[in-house]
Motif scaffolding. Structure first.
Motif, PDB file in Angstrom:
ATOM      1  N   THR A 153       0.825  -1.211   0.000  1.00 50.42           N
ATOM      2  CA  THR A 153       0.000   0.000   0.000  1.00 50.42           C
ATOM      3  C   THR A 153       0.859   1.260   0.000  1.00 50.42           C
ATOM      4  OG1 THR A 153      -1.762  -1.151   1.187  1.00 50.42           O
ATOM      5  CG2 THR A 153      -1.789   1.260   1.221  1.00 50.42           C
ATOM      6  N   ARG A 154       1.897   1.285   0.832  1.00 55.69           N
ATOM      7  CA  ARG A 154       2.735   2.482   0.947  1.00 55.69           C
ATOM      8  C   ARG A 154       3.596   2.702  -0.300  1.00 55.69           C
ATOM      9  NH1 ARG A 154       3.950   4.215   6.121  1.00 55.69           N
ATOM     10  NH2 ARG A 154       4.927   5.976   5.036  1.00 55.69           N
ATOM     11  N   LEU A 155       3.920   1.640  -1.007  1.00 58.41           N
ATOM     12  CA  LEU A 155       4.892   1.748  -2.097  1.00 58.41           C
ATOM     13  C   LEU A 155       4.282   1.532  -3.472  1.00 58.41           C
ATOM     14  CD1 LEU A 155       7.930  -0.137  -0.483  1.00 58.41           C
ATOM     15  CD2 LEU A 155       7.356   2.298  -0.410  1.00 58.41           C
ATOM     16  N   ALA A 156       2.988   1.739  -3.580  1.00 57.12           N
ATOM     17  CA  ALA A 156       2.306   1.477  -4.852  1.00 57.12           C
ATOM     18  C   ALA A 156       2.869   2.327  -5.986  1.00 57.12           C
ATOM     19  CB  ALA A 156       0.808   1.730  -4.692  1.00 57.12           C
ATOM     20  N   ALA A 157       3.302   3.535  -5.697  1.00 55.25           N
ATOM     21  CA  ALA A 157       3.780   4.435  -6.754  1.00 55.25           C
ATOM     22  C   ALA A 157       5.286   4.376  -6.968  1.00 55.25           C
ATOM     23  CB  ALA A 157       3.395   5.876  -6.424  1.00 55.25           C
ATOM     24  N   ALA A 158       5.995   3.652  -6.132  1.00 55.89           N
ATOM     25  CA  ALA A 158       7.462   3.697  -6.186  1.00 55.89           C
ATOM     26  C   ALA A 158       8.016   3.180  -7.504  1.00 55.89           C
ATOM     27  CB  ALA A 158       8.045   2.899  -5.021  1.00 55.89           C
ATOM     28  N   ALA A 159       7.414   2.120  -8.032  1.00 52.84           N
ATOM     29  CA  ALA A 159       7.955   1.512  -9.252  1.00 52.84           C
ATOM     30  C   ALA A 159       7.851   2.434 -10.453  1.00 52.84           C
ATOM     31  CB  ALA A 159       7.234   0.195  -9.542  1.00 52.84           C
ATOM     32  N   ALA A 160       6.979   3.440 -10.390  1.00 51.13           N
ATOM     33  CA  ALA A 160       6.800   4.358 -11.523  1.00 51.13           C
ATOM     34  C   ALA A 160       7.672   5.599 -11.418  1.00 51.13           C
ATOM     35  CB  ALA A 160       5.335   4.768 -11.616  1.00 51.13           C
ATOM     36  N   SER A 161       8.601   5.626 -10.467  1.00 47.31           N
ATOM     37  CA  SER A 161       9.382   6.843 -10.239  1.00 47.31           C
ATOM     38  C   SER A 161      10.435   7.073 -11.308  1.00 47.31           C
ATOM     39  CB  SER A 161      10.054   6.777  -8.868  1.00 47.31           C
ATOM     40  OG  SER A 161      10.910   5.651  -8.790  1.00 47.31           O
ATOM     41  N   ARG A 162      10.824   6.013 -12.030  1.00 44.80           N
ATOM     42  CA  ARG A 162      11.807   6.176 -13.090  1.00 44.80           C
ATOM     43  C   ARG A 162      11.144   6.044 -14.448  1.00 44.80           C
ATOM     44  NH1 ARG A 162      17.318   2.829 -12.407  1.00 44.80           N
ATOM     45  NH2 ARG A 162      17.043   2.795 -14.655  1.00 44.80           N
ATOM     46  N   ALA A 163      11.622   6.841 -15.409  1.00 40.99           N
ATOM     47  CA  ALA A 163      11.055   6.821 -16.754  1.00 40.99           C
ATOM     48  C   ALA A 163      11.485   5.563 -17.504  1.00 40.99           C
ATOM     49  CB  ALA A 163      11.507   8.058 -17.529  1.00 40.99           C
ATOM     50  N   ARG A 164      10.651   5.158 -18.453  1.00 37.40           N
ATOM     51  CA  ARG A 164      11.035   4.057 -19.325  1.00 37.40           C
ATOM     52  C   ARG A 164      12.164   4.513 -20.238  1.00 37.40           C
ATOM     53  NH1 ARG A 164      10.206   2.245 -24.512  1.00 37.40           N
ATOM     54  NH2 ARG A 164       9.085   4.136 -25.073  1.00 37.40           N
ATOM     55  N   ILE A 165      13.196   3.684 -20.319  1.00 34.60           N
ATOM     56  CA  ILE A 165      14.293   3.971 -21.241  1.00 34.60           C
ATOM     57  C   ILE A 165      13.864   3.540 -22.638  1.00 34.60           C
ATOM     58  CG2 ILE A 165      16.687   3.441 -21.838  1.00 34.60           C
ATOM     59  CD1 ILE A 165      16.408   5.098 -19.324  1.00 34.60           C
ATOM     60  N   GLY A 166      14.017   4.419 -23.614  1.00 26.64           N
ATOM     61  CA  GLY A 166      13.631   4.092 -24.975  1.00 26.64           C
ATOM     62  C   GLY A 166      14.586   3.104 -25.627  1.00 26.64           C
ATOM     63  N   SER A 167      14.223   2.663 -26.813  1.00 23.97           N
ATOM     64  CA  SER A 167      15.077   1.756 -27.584  1.00 23.97           C
ATOM     65  C   SER A 167      16.087   2.552 -28.400  1.00 23.97           C
ATOM     66  CB  SER A 167      14.219   0.909 -28.530  1.00 23.97           C
ATOM     67  OG  SER A 167      13.633   1.735 -29.530  1.00 23.97           O
ATOM     68  N   PHE A 168      17.082   1.863 -28.926  1.00 18.84           N
ATOM     69  CA  PHE A 168      18.028   2.516 -29.822  1.00 18.84           C
ATOM     70  C   PHE A 168      17.278   3.195 -30.967  1.00 18.84           C
ATOM     71  CE2 PHE A 168      21.452  -0.921 -28.839  1.00 18.84           C
ATOM     72  CZ  PHE A 168      21.709  -0.343 -27.612  1.00 18.84           C
ATOM     73  N   ALA A 169      16.330   2.475 -31.548  1.00 20.46           N
ATOM     74  CA  ALA A 169      15.609   2.997 -32.711  1.00 20.46           C
ATOM     75  C   ALA A 169      14.799   4.240 -32.346  1.00 20.46           C
ATOM     76  CB  ALA A 169      14.695   1.921 -33.287  1.00 20.46           C
ATOM     77  N   GLU A 170      14.205   4.244 -31.152  1.00 24.86           N
ATOM     78  CA  GLU A 170      13.407   5.406 -30.750  1.00 24.86           C
ATOM     79  C   GLU A 170      14.284   6.639 -30.557  1.00 24.86           C
ATOM     80  OE1 GLU A 170       9.595   3.598 -28.368  1.00 24.86           O
ATOM     81  OE2 GLU A 170      11.549   3.462 -27.395  1.00 24.86           O
ATOM     82  N   TYR A 171      15.389   6.492 -29.838  1.00 27.63           N
ATOM     83  CA  TYR A 171      16.247   7.658 -29.626  1.00 27.63           C
ATOM     84  C   TYR A 171      16.826   8.161 -30.943  1.00 27.63           C
ATOM     85  CZ  TYR A 171      15.922   7.079 -24.583  1.00 27.63           C
ATOM     86  OH  TYR A 171      15.436   6.991 -23.294  1.00 27.63           O
ATOM     87  N   ASP A 172      17.197   7.247 -31.819  1.00 30.58           N
ATOM     88  CA  ASP A 172      17.713   7.667 -33.117  1.00 30.58           C
ATOM     89  C   ASP A 172      16.643   8.439 -33.889  1.00 30.58           C
ATOM     90  OD1 ASP A 172      19.866   7.269 -35.368  1.00 30.58           O
ATOM     91  OD2 ASP A 172      17.950   6.723 -36.282  1.00 30.58           O
ATOM     92  N   ALA A 173      15.417   7.948 -33.888  1.00 26.61           N
ATOM     93  CA  ALA A 173      14.344   8.617 -34.628  1.00 26.61           C
ATOM     94  C   ALA A 173      14.018   9.977 -34.012  1.00 26.61           C
ATOM     95  CB  ALA A 173      13.100   7.732 -34.645  1.00 26.61           C
ATOM     96  N   TRP A 174      13.895  10.043 -32.697  1.00 25.85           N
ATOM     97  CA  TRP A 174      13.538  11.303 -32.049  1.00 25.85           C
ATOM     98  C   TRP A 174      14.595  12.376 -32.285  1.00 25.85           C
ATOM     99  CZ3 TRP A 174      12.586   8.312 -26.863  1.00 25.85           C
ATOM    100  CH2 TRP A 174      11.366   7.627 -26.942  1.00 25.85           C
ATOM    101  N   LEU A 175      15.846  12.006 -32.155  1.00 24.64           N
ATOM    102  CA  LEU A 175      16.910  13.000 -32.251  1.00 24.64           C
ATOM    103  C   LEU A 175      17.280  13.320 -33.692  1.00 24.64           C
ATOM    104  CD1 LEU A 175      18.929  11.717 -29.206  1.00 24.64           C
ATOM    105  CD2 LEU A 175      17.878  13.975 -29.405  1.00 24.64           C
ATOM    106  N   SER A 176      17.141  12.367 -34.588  1.00 21.78           N
ATOM    107  CA  SER A 176      17.351  12.653 -36.009  1.00 21.78           C
ATOM    108  C   SER A 176      16.309  13.658 -36.490  1.00 21.78           C
ATOM    109  CB  SER A 176      17.279  11.374 -36.835  1.00 21.78           C
ATOM    110  OG  SER A 176      18.332  10.500 -36.508  1.00 21.78           O
ATOM    111  N   ALA A 177      15.065  13.480 -36.051  1.00 27.97           N
ATOM    112  CA  ALA A 177      14.005  14.420 -36.435  1.00 27.97           C
ATOM    113  C   ALA A 177      14.248  15.809 -35.860  1.00 27.97           C
ATOM    114  CB  ALA A 177      12.652  13.892 -35.967  1.00 27.97           C
TER     115      ALA A 177
END
Length: 258
Positions: A153-177
Motif C-alpha cells: 500500500t505504501r509503495l504502490a507508486a514507487a515503481a513508476a518513479s523512473r522513466a522508461r528507457i527508450g530503444s536505440f531505434a526510438e532515440y535515433d528517430a527522435w533525435l534525427s528528427a
C-alpha cells in the motif's frame, strides 16, 4: 522524494564517475564556449568537464539542494544553480548539454530529448548516459518486495518513479528528427561489491530511494532485510565473498547539424 544524500551517493564515487568519463570521451567538441552539466549531482561529472574544457563557461544544474551544496564545496569556482530539467530553457544556447545519470528520472523522452537538442547552438552536442537496469535482478527485486505485505500500500507508486528507457531505434528517430546526427551504444559495467550488503549500499543512494522514502525507520529496516535476502538468491557470491553486480547503461551523443 526526500532529499538526496550526497555522502551515500559518493560511497561509490569512482564507479559512478567512470560512465561519465566514458561519455565525455565520445563528445567530439574541441573548444565549446558554453557547457551545462544537467543533473550535476555532487559535482563529480562537472569536475570532468572542467578538466576537459578549462576555458569554457561551465555551469551545473540540479534539483537537489543537498547535491548542490556538495558540488559547491568540491568546485567553488563553478556556478551551480537549482533547476528543474523538465522546464529548463538554456539561454544563450549551449555548445554542450551533458546529462549523466539523470534523464532516467524524467518522463516523456520523446519530447524531452528533442527539446534539449533543439536548444543547442549549431554544431552543439547533447551527451546522455542513463542506467538501463530496470530489468536487472537488483531492480526487479525492489519492485517485487514493494508488492509484498506490509509494503504494497505504501509503495504502490514507487515503481513508476523512473522513466522508461527508450530503444536505440526510438532515440535515433527522435533525435534525427530534431536535426541531429546520433551515436548510441550500451555498456554493461561489472562491479565487484562486498557481499549482498554491498549491492544494498550501492542502490540505496539511487534506485532504492523511491522505495525507502515513504517508509519510517522500522519499515525501511524491514524492507532492506527482505530485499537483501532476495538479492542473496539472485547473485551468487564469488569464492572470496564478493558479489558481482552487472550494471547496463545506455549512452548517446547527438550533435545538432541543422
Amino acid at each position: 522524494m526526500a532529499g538526496w544524500d550526497a555522502a551515500q551517493y559518493l560511497k561509490f564515487a569512482d564507479e559512478r564517475t567512470r560512465p561519465a568519463a566514458d561519455l565525455l570521451a565520445r563528445v567530439p567538441l574541441q573548444a565549446p564556449a558554453r557547457v551545462v552539466d544537467l543533473g550535476c549531482g555532487p559535482g563529480n561529472s562537472t569536475e570532468l568537464l572542467v578538466a576537459r574544457f578549462p576555458q569554457a563557461d561551465i555551469r551545473g544544474l540540479d534539483s537537489s539542494p543537498e547535491m548542490l551544496d556538495a558540488a559547491r564545496q568540491r568546485l567553488p569556482g563553478i556556478a551551480f544553480a537549482e533547476a528543474d530539467i523538465a522546464t529548463f530553457r538554456p539561454e544563450p544556447p549551449p555548445d554542450l548539454l551533458f546529462a549523466n545519470a539523470v534523464l532516467q528520472w524524467l518522463p516523456d523522452h520523446a519530447s524531452l530529448l528533442p527539446r534539449l537538442a533543439r536548444s543547442l547552438a549549431p554544431g552543439g552536442c547533447l551527451a546522455v548516459q542513463m542506467p538501463d537496469n530496470l530489468e536487472e535482478p537488483s531492480h526487479r527485486l525492489m519492485r517485487a518486495v514493494a508488492g509484498e505485505p506490509p509494503f504494497a500500500t505504501r509503495l504502490a507508486a514507487a515503481a513508476a518513479s523512473r522513466a522508461r528507457i527508450g530503444s536505440f531505434a526510438e532515440y535515433d528517430a527522435w533525435l534525427s528528427a530534431a536535426g541531429c546526427t546520433v551515436e548510441i551504444w550500451r555498456t554493461t559495467y561489472v562491479h565487484p561489491l562486498a557481499g549482498h550488503r554491498g549491492i544494498v549500499e550501492w542502490v540505496r543512494g539511487t534506485g532504492l530511494r523511491p522505495f525507502l522514502d515513504p517508509l519510517d525507520g522500522e519499515g525501511q529496516a524491514a524492507f532492506l532485510a527482505r530485499y537483501e535476502a532476495a538479492l542473496a538468491e539472485a547473485y551468487p557470491p564469488q569464492s572470496d565473498g564478493r558479489v558481482l553486480l552487472p550494471f547496463p547503461r545506455l549512452f548517446l551523443v547527438a550533435r545538432r547539424t541543422r
